[in-house]
Design a protein around this motif. Structure first.
Motif, PDB file in Angstrom:
ATOM      1  N   LEU B   3       0.834  -1.194   0.000  1.00 58.45           N
ATOM      2  CA  LEU B   3       0.000   0.000   0.000  1.00 58.45           C
ATOM      3  C   LEU B   3       0.870   1.246   0.000  1.00 58.45           C
ATOM      4  CD1 LEU B   3      -2.877   0.985   0.009  1.00 58.45           C
ATOM      5  CD2 LEU B   3      -2.806   1.016   2.489  1.00 58.45           C
ATOM      6  N   ARG B   4       1.943   1.228   0.771  1.00 57.81           N
ATOM      7  CA  ARG B   4       2.815   2.395   0.834  1.00 57.81           C
ATOM      8  C   ARG B   4       3.520   2.586  -0.507  1.00 57.81           C
ATOM      9  NH1 ARG B   4       7.063   1.957   5.353  1.00 57.81           N
ATOM     10  NH2 ARG B   4       5.190   1.883   6.593  1.00 57.81           N
ATOM     11  N   MET B   5       3.933   1.473  -1.142  1.00 57.60           N
ATOM     12  CA  MET B   5       4.596   1.569  -2.435  1.00 57.60           C
ATOM     13  C   MET B   5       3.633   2.158  -3.445  1.00 57.60           C
ATOM     14  SD  MET B   5       6.404  -2.148  -2.310  1.00 57.60           S
ATOM     15  CE  MET B   5       7.016  -2.173  -3.977  1.00 57.60           C
ATOM     16  N   SER B  99     -13.995   0.651   7.788  1.00 55.29           N
ATOM     17  CA  SER B  99     -12.953   1.551   7.331  1.00 55.29           C
ATOM     18  C   SER B  99     -11.591   1.142   7.897  1.00 55.29           C
ATOM     19  CB  SER B  99     -13.262   2.981   7.767  1.00 55.29           C
ATOM     20  OG  SER B  99     -12.241   3.841   7.303  1.00 55.29           O
ATOM     21  N   PRO B 100     -10.568   1.062   7.054  1.00 57.07           N
ATOM     22  CA  PRO B 100      -9.248   0.702   7.554  1.00 57.07           C
ATOM     23  C   PRO B 100      -8.524   1.866   8.227  1.00 57.07           C
ATOM     24  CG  PRO B 100      -9.230   0.834   5.153  1.00 57.07           C
ATOM     25  CD  PRO B 100     -10.632   1.109   5.593  1.00 57.07           C
ATOM     26  N   GLU B 141       0.236   2.069   9.155  1.00 54.29           N
ATOM     27  CA  GLU B 141       1.255   1.117   9.596  1.00 54.29           C
ATOM     28  C   GLU B 141       0.641  -0.194  10.059  1.00 54.29           C
ATOM     29  OE1 GLU B 141       4.476   1.816   9.386  1.00 54.29           O
ATOM     30  OE2 GLU B 141       4.084   3.849   8.669  1.00 54.29           O
ATOM     31  N   SER B 142      -0.610  -0.120  10.506  1.00 57.82           N
ATOM     32  CA  SER B 142      -1.233  -1.323  11.057  1.00 57.82           C
ATOM     33  C   SER B 142      -1.901  -2.189   9.992  1.00 57.82           C
ATOM     34  CB  SER B 142      -2.266  -0.928  12.110  1.00 57.82           C
ATOM     35  OG  SER B 142      -3.321  -0.180  11.512  1.00 57.82           O
ATOM     36  N   LEU B 143      -1.894  -1.734   8.742  1.00 61.06           N
ATOM     37  CA  LEU B 143      -2.551  -2.502   7.681  1.00 61.06           C
ATOM     38  C   LEU B 143      -1.596  -3.538   7.113  1.00 61.06           C
ATOM     39  CD1 LEU B 143      -4.445   0.354   5.815  1.00 61.06           C
ATOM     40  CD2 LEU B 143      -5.287  -1.199   7.579  1.00 61.06           C
ATOM     41  N   GLU B 148       1.150 -10.563   3.466  1.00 62.37           N
ATOM     42  CA  GLU B 148       0.469 -10.800   4.740  1.00 62.37           C
ATOM     43  C   GLU B 148      -1.016 -11.035   4.511  1.00 62.37           C
ATOM     44  OE1 GLU B 148       2.332  -6.987   6.275  1.00 62.37           O
ATOM     45  OE2 GLU B 148       1.759  -7.987   8.130  1.00 62.37           O
ATOM     46  N   TYR B 149      -1.604 -10.225   3.639  1.00 68.19           N
ATOM     47  CA  TYR B 149      -3.038 -10.337   3.421  1.00 68.19           C
ATOM     48  C   TYR B 149      -3.377 -11.648   2.715  1.00 68.19           C
ATOM     49  CZ  TYR B 149      -7.781  -9.187   2.085  1.00 68.19           C
ATOM     50  OH  TYR B 149      -9.141  -9.207   1.922  1.00 68.19           O
TER      51      TYR B 149
END
Lengths: 265, 160
Positions: B3-5, B99-100, B141-143, B148-149
Protein backbone atom coordinates in the motif's frame (compact mmCIF):
# COMPACT_ATOMS: atom_id res chain seq x y z
CA UNK A 1 -18.40 -4.26 25.90
CA UNK A 2 -18.25 -6.79 28.75
CA UNK A 3 -17.25 -10.35 27.90
CA UNK A 4 -20.10 -12.66 28.69
CA UNK A 5 -20.22 -16.39 29.08
CA UNK A 6 -21.04 -17.68 25.64
CA UNK A 7 -20.03 -21.29 25.84
CA UNK A 8 -20.77 -24.07 28.32
CA UNK A 9 -20.27 -27.82 28.15
CA UNK A 10 -18.81 -27.43 24.67
CA UNK A 11 -21.99 -25.95 23.20
CA UNK A 12 -22.35 -22.25 22.57
CA UNK A 13 -24.90 -20.55 24.78
CA UNK A 14 -27.87 -18.88 23.13
CA UNK A 15 -30.58 -16.79 24.72
CA UNK A 16 -34.03 -17.84 23.56
CA UNK A 17 -36.53 -15.00 23.41
CA UNK A 18 -40.10 -16.05 22.66
CA UNK A 19 -42.48 -13.30 21.60
CA UNK A 20 -46.05 -13.27 20.39
CA UNK A 21 -47.70 -10.66 18.23
CA UNK A 22 -44.87 -8.13 18.50
CA UNK A 23 -45.07 -5.58 15.66
CA UNK A 24 -42.49 -6.36 13.02
CA UNK A 25 -40.87 -2.92 13.13
CA UNK A 26 -40.33 -3.30 16.87
CA UNK A 27 -38.85 -6.76 16.25
CA UNK A 28 -36.47 -5.41 13.60
CA UNK A 29 -35.34 -2.59 15.88
CA UNK A 30 -34.69 -5.09 18.66
CA UNK A 31 -32.73 -7.38 16.33
CA UNK A 32 -30.54 -4.61 15.01
CA UNK A 33 -29.83 -3.34 18.51
CA UNK A 34 -28.88 -6.81 19.69
CA UNK A 35 -26.68 -7.30 16.63
CA UNK A 36 -24.82 -4.05 17.21
CA UNK A 37 -24.70 -3.72 20.99
CA UNK A 38 -24.95 -7.20 22.55
CA UNK A 39 -22.17 -9.77 22.82
CA UNK A 40 -24.54 -12.70 23.45
CA UNK A 41 -26.02 -15.16 20.99
CA UNK A 42 -29.79 -14.83 20.56
CA UNK A 43 -32.61 -16.82 19.04
CA UNK A 44 -35.80 -14.81 18.73
CA UNK A 45 -39.11 -16.44 17.85
CA UNK A 46 -42.01 -14.06 17.25
CA UNK A 47 -45.28 -15.88 16.79
CA UNK A 48 -47.15 -13.59 14.41
CA UNK A 49 -47.26 -9.84 14.05
CA UNK A 50 -50.40 -7.83 14.62
CA UNK A 51 -51.08 -5.98 11.35
CA UNK A 52 -50.35 -6.88 7.72
CA UNK A 53 -47.09 -5.13 6.89
CA UNK A 54 -44.84 -5.13 3.85
CA UNK A 55 -41.14 -5.50 4.60
CA UNK A 56 -38.59 -4.70 1.91
CA UNK A 57 -34.85 -5.34 2.00
CA UNK A 58 -32.32 -2.56 2.42
CA UNK A 59 -32.13 -1.85 -1.29
CA UNK A 60 -35.78 -2.36 -2.10
CA UNK A 61 -37.31 0.04 -4.61
CA UNK A 62 -41.06 0.39 -4.05
CA UNK A 63 -41.77 1.22 -7.69
CA UNK A 64 -40.26 -2.12 -8.75
CA UNK A 65 -41.55 -4.34 -5.97
CA UNK A 66 -44.92 -3.04 -4.88
CA UNK A 67 -48.39 -2.25 -6.19
CA UNK A 68 -48.14 1.16 -4.56
CA UNK A 69 -51.57 2.52 -5.45
CA UNK A 70 -53.26 -0.44 -3.76
CA UNK A 71 -50.99 -0.08 -0.75
CA UNK A 72 -51.80 3.60 -0.35
CA UNK A 73 -55.50 2.97 -0.87
CA UNK A 74 -55.57 0.27 1.82
CA UNK A 75 -53.12 2.04 4.13
CA UNK A 76 -50.70 -0.89 4.37
CA UNK A 77 -47.48 -0.01 6.20
CA UNK A 78 -44.22 -0.48 4.26
CA UNK A 79 -40.95 -0.98 6.10
CA UNK A 80 -37.39 -0.94 4.76
CA UNK A 81 -35.38 -3.26 7.00
CA UNK A 82 -31.66 -3.24 7.78
CA UNK A 83 -30.92 -6.57 6.07
CA UNK A 84 -30.71 -7.47 2.40
CA UNK A 85 -32.95 -9.81 0.49
CA UNK A 86 -36.42 -9.70 -0.92
CA UNK A 87 -39.85 -8.39 -0.03
CA UNK A 88 -42.40 -10.11 2.15
CA UNK A 89 -45.84 -9.28 3.43
CA UNK A 90 -46.27 -10.44 6.99
CA UNK A 91 -49.21 -10.67 9.37
CA UNK A 92 -50.54 -12.71 12.26
CA UNK A 93 -50.04 -15.86 10.17
CA UNK A 94 -46.27 -15.34 9.94
CA UNK A 95 -43.83 -16.95 12.36
CA UNK A 96 -40.44 -15.24 12.63
CA UNK A 97 -37.24 -17.00 13.66
CA UNK A 98 -34.05 -14.98 14.01
CA UNK A 99 -30.51 -15.91 14.97
CA UNK A 100 -28.09 -13.24 16.14
CA UNK A 101 -24.68 -14.78 16.77
CA UNK A 102 -21.04 -14.01 17.32
CA UNK A 103 -18.96 -14.95 14.31
CA UNK A 104 -17.29 -17.83 16.17
CA UNK A 105 -20.43 -19.10 17.90
CA UNK A 106 -20.94 -22.05 15.56
CA UNK A 107 -17.70 -24.06 15.28
CA UNK A 108 -16.39 -24.18 11.74
CA UNK A 109 -18.97 -21.74 10.37
CA UNK A 110 -17.58 -18.88 8.30
CA UNK A 111 -19.54 -15.69 8.75
CA UNK A 112 -20.31 -15.19 5.07
CA UNK A 113 -23.73 -15.27 3.41
CA UNK A 114 -23.65 -18.68 1.80
CA UNK A 115 -22.22 -20.69 4.74
CA UNK A 116 -24.73 -19.12 7.12
CA UNK A 117 -27.57 -19.86 4.74
CA UNK A 118 -26.43 -23.45 4.37
CA UNK A 119 -26.15 -23.82 8.13
CA UNK A 120 -29.68 -22.53 8.64
CA UNK A 121 -31.00 -24.81 5.91
CA UNK A 122 -29.55 -27.83 7.69
CA UNK A 123 -31.09 -26.69 10.96
CA UNK A 124 -34.52 -26.32 9.37
CA UNK A 125 -34.10 -29.63 7.65
CA UNK A 126 -34.25 -31.12 11.15
CA UNK A 127 -37.41 -29.12 11.84
CA UNK A 128 -39.17 -30.32 8.71
CA UNK A 129 -37.88 -33.87 8.74
CA UNK A 130 -40.72 -36.21 7.87
CA UNK A 131 -43.08 -33.36 7.11
CA UNK A 132 -44.16 -32.31 3.65
CA UNK A 133 -42.38 -32.61 0.38
CA UNK A 134 -39.07 -30.91 1.18
CA UNK A 135 -35.83 -31.80 -0.51
CA UNK A 136 -32.25 -30.67 -0.33
CA UNK A 137 -31.30 -29.07 -3.61
CA UNK A 138 -27.95 -29.46 -5.26
CA UNK A 139 -26.70 -26.09 -4.11
CA UNK A 140 -27.12 -27.17 -0.49
CA UNK A 141 -30.06 -24.91 0.18
CA UNK A 142 -33.21 -26.54 1.43
CA UNK A 143 -36.24 -25.59 -0.57
CA UNK A 144 -39.62 -27.12 -0.91
CA UNK A 145 -39.65 -29.15 -4.08
CA UNK A 146 -42.87 -27.38 -4.80
CA UNK A 147 -43.79 -24.09 -3.19
CA UNK A 148 -41.70 -22.24 -0.67
CA UNK A 149 -42.79 -21.56 2.89
CA UNK A 150 -40.21 -19.09 4.01
CA UNK A 151 -38.15 -16.03 3.20
CA UNK A 152 -34.71 -15.54 4.71
CA UNK A 153 -32.16 -12.77 4.82
CA UNK A 154 -29.02 -11.81 6.68
CA UNK A 155 -26.80 -9.04 7.85
CA UNK A 156 -23.15 -9.54 8.66
CA UNK A 157 -20.93 -7.23 10.69
CA UNK A 158 -17.28 -7.52 11.61
CA UNK A 159 -17.86 -9.82 14.59
CA UNK A 160 -21.51 -10.91 14.44
CA UNK A 161 -24.24 -11.92 12.08
CA UNK A 162 -28.01 -12.02 12.02
CA UNK A 163 -30.09 -14.44 10.01
CA UNK A 164 -33.82 -13.98 10.07
CA UNK A 165 -36.53 -16.01 8.47
CA UNK A 166 -40.23 -15.37 8.09
CA UNK A 167 -42.30 -18.54 7.80
CA UNK A 168 -45.68 -18.40 6.08
CA UNK A 169 -47.64 -20.56 8.44
CA UNK A 170 -50.73 -18.91 6.98
CA UNK A 171 -51.42 -15.93 4.75
CA UNK A 172 -54.22 -13.99 3.07
CA UNK A 173 -54.34 -14.50 -0.68
CA UNK A 174 -55.54 -10.93 -1.14
CA UNK A 175 -52.38 -9.59 0.56
CA UNK A 176 -50.15 -11.16 -2.06
CA UNK A 177 -51.72 -8.79 -4.56
CA UNK A 178 -49.69 -5.95 -3.05
CA UNK A 179 -46.42 -7.46 -4.31
CA UNK A 180 -45.06 -7.41 -7.84
CA UNK A 181 -42.96 -10.19 -9.30
CA UNK A 182 -39.36 -9.18 -8.54
CA UNK A 183 -37.00 -8.50 -11.45
CA UNK A 184 -34.18 -10.32 -9.75
CA UNK A 185 -35.74 -13.65 -8.97
CA UNK A 186 -33.81 -16.82 -8.15
CA UNK A 187 -33.62 -19.38 -10.93
CA UNK A 188 -35.71 -21.93 -9.09
CA UNK A 189 -38.62 -19.51 -9.02
CA UNK A 190 -38.93 -19.74 -12.83
CA UNK A 191 -41.10 -16.64 -13.15
CA UNK A 192 -43.95 -18.15 -11.17
CA UNK A 193 -46.23 -15.63 -9.52
CA UNK A 194 -46.49 -15.44 -5.73
CA UNK A 195 -49.49 -17.71 -5.28
CA UNK A 196 -47.95 -20.44 -7.38
CA UNK A 197 -44.63 -20.00 -5.65
CA UNK A 198 -45.69 -20.20 -2.00
CA UNK A 199 -47.83 -22.44 0.14
CA UNK A 200 -49.20 -22.40 3.67
CA UNK A 201 -47.12 -24.18 6.26
CA UNK A 202 -50.31 -24.93 8.18
CA UNK A 203 -51.05 -27.54 5.55
CA UNK A 204 -48.01 -29.45 6.79
CA UNK A 205 -47.53 -28.76 10.48
CA UNK A 206 -49.31 -27.14 13.43
CA UNK A 207 -48.10 -23.78 14.72
CA UNK A 208 -47.08 -25.04 18.14
CA UNK A 209 -45.39 -28.10 16.69
CA UNK A 210 -43.32 -25.99 14.31
CA UNK A 211 -42.16 -23.73 17.15
CA UNK A 212 -41.42 -26.69 19.43
CA UNK A 213 -39.46 -28.49 16.72
CA UNK A 214 -37.52 -25.32 15.95
CA UNK A 215 -36.56 -24.90 19.59
CA UNK A 216 -35.54 -28.54 19.73
CA UNK A 217 -33.38 -28.13 16.63
CA UNK A 218 -31.75 -25.03 18.10
CA UNK A 219 -31.16 -26.98 21.29
CA UNK A 220 -29.19 -29.57 19.35
CA UNK A 221 -26.61 -26.93 18.42
CA UNK A 222 -26.76 -24.51 21.33
CA UNK A 223 -27.27 -24.53 25.06
CA UNK A 224 -30.57 -22.71 25.45
CA UNK A 225 -31.20 -20.08 28.09
CA UNK A 226 -34.69 -18.60 28.22
CA UNK A 227 -34.81 -14.83 28.20
CA UNK A 228 -37.51 -12.22 28.59
CA UNK A 229 -37.96 -9.03 26.59
CA UNK A 230 -36.84 -7.07 29.63
CA UNK A 231 -33.55 -9.02 29.59
CA UNK A 232 -32.98 -7.99 25.97
CA UNK A 233 -33.66 -4.34 26.70
CA UNK A 234 -31.28 -4.41 29.68
CA UNK A 235 -28.35 -5.25 27.42
CA UNK A 236 -29.02 -2.51 24.91
CA UNK A 237 -26.92 0.60 24.51
CA UNK A 238 -28.79 3.84 24.79
CA UNK A 239 -27.08 5.62 21.92
CA UNK A 240 -27.87 3.19 19.13
CA UNK A 241 -30.29 4.29 16.41
CA UNK A 242 -31.81 1.43 14.38
CA UNK A 243 -31.99 1.88 10.62
CA UNK A 244 -35.14 -0.14 9.80
CA UNK A 245 -37.91 2.34 9.22
CA UNK A 246 -41.43 2.93 8.03
CA UNK A 247 -41.65 4.58 4.63
CA UNK A 248 -43.71 7.75 4.57
CA UNK A 249 -46.70 8.04 2.27
CA UNK A 250 -44.91 10.88 0.53
CA UNK A 251 -42.05 8.53 -0.33
CA UNK A 252 -44.46 5.98 -1.74
CA UNK A 253 -46.13 8.70 -3.77
CA UNK A 254 -42.76 9.77 -5.15
CA UNK A 255 -42.09 6.16 -6.08
CA UNK A 256 -45.25 6.15 -8.22
CA UNK A 257 -43.94 9.23 -9.98
CA UNK A 258 -40.60 7.54 -10.60
CA UNK A 259 -42.37 4.53 -11.99
CA UNK A 260 -44.44 6.65 -14.39
CA UNK A 261 -41.37 8.61 -15.44
CA UNK A 262 -39.41 5.44 -16.09
CA UNK A 263 -42.17 3.92 -18.19
CA UNK A 264 -42.38 7.05 -20.37
CA UNK A 265 -38.65 7.26 -21.03
CA UNK B 1 4.28 -2.75 2.25
CA UNK B 2 2.39 -2.71 -1.02
CA UNK B 3 0.00 0.00 0.00
CA UNK B 4 2.82 2.40 0.83
CA UNK B 5 4.60 1.57 -2.44
CA UNK B 6 1.41 2.24 -4.31
CA UNK B 7 0.95 5.48 -2.44
CA UNK B 8 4.43 6.54 -3.41
CA UNK B 9 3.97 5.81 -7.09
CA UNK B 10 0.57 7.48 -7.13
CA UNK B 11 1.93 10.60 -5.48
CA UNK B 12 4.45 10.84 -8.29
CA UNK B 13 1.72 10.29 -10.83
CA UNK B 14 -0.35 13.08 -9.32
CA UNK B 15 2.50 15.52 -10.00
CA UNK B 16 2.17 14.81 -13.70
CA UNK B 17 -1.45 14.15 -14.28
CA UNK B 18 -3.81 16.56 -12.55
CA UNK B 19 -4.01 20.24 -11.91
CA UNK B 20 -5.17 19.44 -8.43
CA UNK B 21 -1.90 17.67 -7.76
CA UNK B 22 -0.11 20.89 -6.75
CA UNK B 23 -2.39 21.43 -3.81
CA UNK B 24 -2.14 17.73 -3.14
CA UNK B 25 1.63 17.88 -2.98
CA UNK B 26 1.54 20.94 -0.77
CA UNK B 27 -0.21 18.79 1.80
CA UNK B 28 1.23 15.30 2.23
CA UNK B 29 -1.83 14.28 4.17
CA UNK B 30 -4.02 14.98 1.15
CA UNK B 31 -1.75 12.90 -1.08
CA UNK B 32 -2.18 10.05 1.29
CA UNK B 33 -5.91 10.62 1.30
CA UNK B 34 -6.14 10.49 -2.48
CA UNK B 35 -3.93 7.45 -2.72
CA UNK B 36 -5.59 5.79 0.17
CA UNK B 37 -9.06 6.34 -1.26
CA UNK B 38 -8.43 3.48 -3.64
CA UNK B 39 -7.08 1.41 -0.76
CA UNK B 40 -10.47 1.52 0.92
CA UNK B 41 -11.69 -1.40 -1.15
CA UNK B 42 -8.53 -3.37 -0.44
CA UNK B 43 -10.31 -4.66 2.66
CA UNK B 44 -12.90 -6.55 0.69
CA UNK B 45 -12.50 -10.28 0.66
CA UNK B 46 -11.25 -12.03 -2.43
CA UNK B 47 -8.64 -9.52 -3.59
CA UNK B 48 -4.86 -9.51 -3.34
CA UNK B 49 -2.21 -7.28 -4.86
CA UNK B 50 1.19 -7.83 -6.34
CA UNK B 51 4.35 -5.92 -5.51
CA UNK B 52 4.29 -4.59 -9.08
CA UNK B 53 1.26 -2.49 -8.08
CA UNK B 54 -1.21 -4.63 -9.92
CA UNK B 55 -4.20 -6.07 -8.15
CA UNK B 56 -5.98 -9.19 -9.13
CA UNK B 57 -9.02 -10.83 -7.75
CA UNK B 58 -8.09 -13.72 -5.51
CA UNK B 59 -8.62 -16.89 -7.47
CA UNK B 60 -10.42 -18.59 -4.66
CA UNK B 61 -13.83 -18.71 -3.06
CA UNK B 62 -15.96 -15.64 -3.65
CA UNK B 63 -17.39 -15.08 -0.21
CA UNK B 64 -19.47 -12.03 -0.94
CA UNK B 65 -20.95 -12.84 -4.33
CA UNK B 66 -22.36 -10.33 -6.76
CA UNK B 67 -22.92 -6.95 -5.15
CA UNK B 68 -26.38 -5.60 -5.93
CA UNK B 69 -26.51 -2.53 -3.69
CA UNK B 70 -24.10 -0.28 -1.82
CA UNK B 71 -24.96 2.02 1.07
CA UNK B 72 -22.38 4.77 1.51
CA UNK B 73 -21.98 7.69 3.91
CA UNK B 74 -22.36 11.34 2.97
CA UNK B 75 -19.48 13.68 2.37
CA UNK B 76 -18.26 15.29 5.54
CA UNK B 77 -19.03 12.30 7.70
CA UNK B 78 -16.29 10.93 9.95
CA UNK B 79 -15.13 7.35 9.71
CA UNK B 80 -12.99 5.51 12.25
CA UNK B 81 -10.57 2.66 11.88
CA UNK B 82 -12.19 -0.75 12.21
CA UNK B 83 -15.74 0.56 12.28
CA UNK B 84 -18.48 0.33 9.72
CA UNK B 85 -19.03 3.19 7.30
CA UNK B 86 -21.53 1.51 5.01
CA UNK B 87 -22.85 -1.77 3.70
CA UNK B 88 -22.88 -3.88 0.59
CA UNK B 89 -25.75 -6.14 -0.31
CA UNK B 90 -25.17 -9.37 -2.15
CA UNK B 91 -27.74 -12.09 -2.62
CA UNK B 92 -29.95 -11.98 0.48
CA UNK B 93 -27.30 -10.56 2.77
CA UNK B 94 -25.90 -7.21 3.73
CA UNK B 95 -22.34 -6.97 4.97
CA UNK B 96 -20.76 -4.08 6.77
CA UNK B 97 -17.88 -2.27 5.12
CA UNK B 98 -15.31 -1.36 7.73
CA UNK B 99 -12.95 1.55 7.33
CA UNK B 100 -9.25 0.70 7.55
CA UNK B 101 -8.39 4.23 8.68
CA UNK B 102 -9.95 7.16 10.50
CA UNK B 103 -10.76 10.45 8.87
CA UNK B 104 -13.30 12.53 7.01
CA UNK B 105 -15.20 11.46 3.92
CA UNK B 106 -14.34 13.99 1.20
CA UNK B 107 -15.94 12.28 -1.79
CA UNK B 108 -18.34 9.44 -2.48
CA UNK B 109 -18.49 7.39 -5.69
CA UNK B 110 -22.00 8.14 -6.96
CA UNK B 111 -21.63 5.67 -9.85
CA UNK B 112 -22.16 2.83 -7.41
CA UNK B 113 -25.80 3.71 -6.87
CA UNK B 114 -26.59 2.72 -10.46
CA UNK B 115 -23.76 0.25 -10.98
CA UNK B 116 -22.96 -1.53 -7.69
CA UNK B 117 -21.38 -4.39 -9.63
CA UNK B 118 -18.38 -2.15 -10.28
CA UNK B 119 -17.16 -3.30 -6.88
CA UNK B 120 -16.85 -6.81 -8.30
CA UNK B 121 -15.67 -5.93 -11.80
CA UNK B 122 -13.39 -2.98 -11.14
CA UNK B 123 -12.49 -2.80 -7.46
CA UNK B 124 -9.34 -0.69 -7.81
CA UNK B 125 -10.54 1.68 -10.52
CA UNK B 126 -14.21 2.43 -11.19
CA UNK B 127 -15.43 0.56 -8.11
CA UNK B 128 -13.88 2.83 -5.48
CA UNK B 129 -16.28 3.69 -2.68
CA UNK B 130 -15.15 6.73 -0.72
CA UNK B 131 -12.22 9.07 -0.48
CA UNK B 132 -11.01 9.81 3.02
CA UNK B 133 -8.86 12.58 4.42
CA UNK B 134 -6.96 10.70 7.10
CA UNK B 135 -6.94 12.10 10.61
CA UNK B 136 -4.13 9.77 11.70
CA UNK B 137 -1.85 8.66 8.83
CA UNK B 138 0.13 6.42 11.20
CA UNK B 139 -2.85 4.03 11.09
CA UNK B 140 -1.55 2.86 7.72
CA UNK B 141 1.26 1.12 9.60
CA UNK B 142 -1.23 -1.32 11.06
CA UNK B 143 -2.55 -2.50 7.68
CA UNK B 144 -1.37 -5.63 5.95
CA UNK B 145 0.85 -5.80 2.90
CA UNK B 146 0.20 -8.06 -0.06
CA UNK B 147 1.88 -11.19 1.28
CA UNK B 148 0.47 -10.80 4.74
CA UNK B 149 -3.04 -10.34 3.42
CA UNK B 150 -2.80 -13.28 1.04
CA UNK B 151 -1.54 -15.46 3.87
CA UNK B 152 -4.26 -14.15 6.16
CA UNK B 153 -6.98 -15.12 3.67
CA UNK B 154 -5.50 -18.55 3.05
CA UNK B 155 -5.28 -19.26 6.77
CA UNK B 156 -8.82 -18.09 7.35
CA UNK B 157 -10.20 -20.29 4.59
CA UNK B 158 -8.16 -23.28 5.75
CA UNK B 159 -9.46 -23.00 9.32
CA UNK B 160 -13.05 -23.67 8.25
Amino acid sequence: MAVSQTRDLGLPLIKLLRLKGVPILQQLHLEERLLRTSSDNWCIINDGTIDPTIVMGISGKPQELLEIESILRDDIPVIRRFTGGGTVIVDQGTIFVTFICNKDAVPGLQSYPQPIMSWSSLLYKKVFQGIGDFRLRENGILRAWRPQVWRECESITKNRWVHHTSFLWDYEISNMGYLKLPKRAPEYRQARDHLEFICRMKDYISRSSFIDRTIEAVGSEFLLRSAELEDAHCTLGSKFEPSSRLLRKQELGEAIFKSLTASQS
Amino acid sequence: MALRMWASSTANALKLSTSASRSALASPAFSLARSFSTGIFAVLEGFKYASSHEWVKHDGPDHLGEVVFVELPEEGKSVSQGNSFGAVESVKATSDINSPISGEVVEVNTKLSESPGLINSSPYEDGWMIKVKPSNPSELESLMGAKEYTKFCEEEDASH
